[in-house]
Structure formats: C-alpha cells, structure tokens
Motif scaffolding. Structure first.
Motif: not given
Length: 236
Positions: A38-43
């Motif tokens: 969830l944190v890294t899917r939209r950097l």
C-alpha cells in the motif's frame, strides 16, 4: 493467563495443531506485506509524498546508517535480511496493544527460528564475501586447538539470541497479566506502554547482534589483507 502463545490452540485435528504462534505469525507477515504494498504502490517525491512513504523512508534510511556504522561496509547487501528481522520483531511486539493478540515472539519456537536464520546467514554472507576456505580459516585462529571452542561459541551465541528475545517478551507478558489481576485499571496501561518500548528495544538489539555476527564473519579477509600491505608501503 497464558505464558506463551504456543498454549493457545485455535484448531486441532490429529497431529496438526493451529496455535496462536502460527496464526499471529502469519498475521504479522500479512500486515507487513500488505502495508508495504500500500505504501509503495504510488511513490512520490517532495510535497506529494504520503505519510506512510515518509515513515518508510525514515526507517530504511535509519537502518542503512546503522548497518553501515556497524559493518563498516555498504549496507545494501545486508539491508533485506537485517531490516526484515527488525521489522518483523518490532511489528510483532507493537501489535501487542491489540486486544486478543499475543506476540509470536513470546514463543521459543519463533525466536529459535529467527536465531536459526541468523545462524545460517552468518556463514552464507561470510562465504560469499571471502570464499569457503577463507571463512573456515577463522575457526582455527589463532590456533587449530581453538576449533572446538570457536564452534561452541558459534552455537552458544545462536542459543543466546533465541533465549534473550523469548525471555524478555514472555516475562513482559507475564508481568502485565499479574498486574492486570491485582490492579486492573492503572498499572496494566503503564506496563503496556513500557512493553511497547521494551519490544522495540529488543527488536533493535536482535537486529544489531545479527549484524555484528555477520560483520565479524565478513571482516576476516580485510584483517588478513592489512598485514600484507605493510611491507609494500615500507618498500615505497
């Protein structure tokens, strides 16, 4: 009061037992995998960076700095293993504030498995860094008579890793249970807060010790090379 999650059985069929240690270990792993996704899917960068990404970057930067300081080497090759150990233990202990949850690190089987991972990782990193012969030579230093003592030391420090983490988490759970029975309102809240701090400290200590053991296995070659460089400098 259950002293270890091994004694909390959710389901049993013949020799197959599903206890709290197994269930909550998978809960922690699922939490880490889904949370990371969830944190890294939209950097993003700059002001568009999310709080989760910001927190994750702070953690990774801090772990890189600690690994580099301890090993005196580039942190990239050690970060996946040591970072995973720290995050798993830390999240396992932090989730203890959730009612009904029992930290899997309070089970000797979990801490022994984590220590076994370190026991395997130390020679793996050492052999990859300096070759099989170079790594095995450290067991006969300074004399071949030190071989059994060096092997005993290798095994005993693995046992110490497992018992230290298990003992600290189990004792914390036991103290909270006793205080909950004696004073059900105030002291358990304070002890839970101290338990969170202790859990994070134990995760840090376990990761640091793992890195120290790995660094000791990968620095032997550097120590062996240094004396050979002295005559060359003298000749110059």
């Amino acid at each position: 009061m259950e002293l270890t999650p091994d004694s909390i059985v959710f389901w049993r069929s013949g020799p197959v037992t599903l206890n709290a240690t197994i269930v909550f270990t998978w809960v922690v792993m699922a939490f880490l995998v889904i949370g990371s996704w969830l944190v890294t899917r939209r950097l993003a960068s700059g002001p568009d960076m999310s709080r989760g990404q910001n927190l994750l970057e702070v953690l990774v930067t801090g772990m890189r700095a600690q690994i580099r300081e301890i090993s005196q080497q580039e942190a990239g090759r050690y970060l996946p293993f040591v970072g995973t150990l720290f995050l798993f233990i830390a999240v396992s202990n932090i989730l203890n504030i959730v009612p009904g949850y029992s930290p899997p690190t309070g089970s000797l089987s979990t801490t022994a498995a984590l220590a076994l991972c370190v026991f395997i990782a130390v020679p793996a990193y050492g052999i990859s860094q300096q070759g099989l012969g170079g790594y095995l030579r450290q067991y006969v230093r300074p004399s071949v008579f030190m071989l059994p003592f060096n092997i005993i030391g290798e095994v005993s420090r693995t046992l110490a890793l497992a018992v230290r983490l298990f003992g600290n988490i189990m004792s914390g759970t036991m103290i909270v249970g006793i205080l909950l029975a004696l004073t059900p309102l105030f002291f358990p809240i304070v002890m839970h807060a101290l338990g969170l701090l202790t859990g994070l400290v134990q995760a840090y200590i376990f990761a640091v010790l793992a890195m120290v053991y790995i660094a000791s296995a990968t620095r032997v070659r550097e120590e062996r090379v240094e004396p050979s460089q002295a005559p060359a400098e003298g000749d110059a």
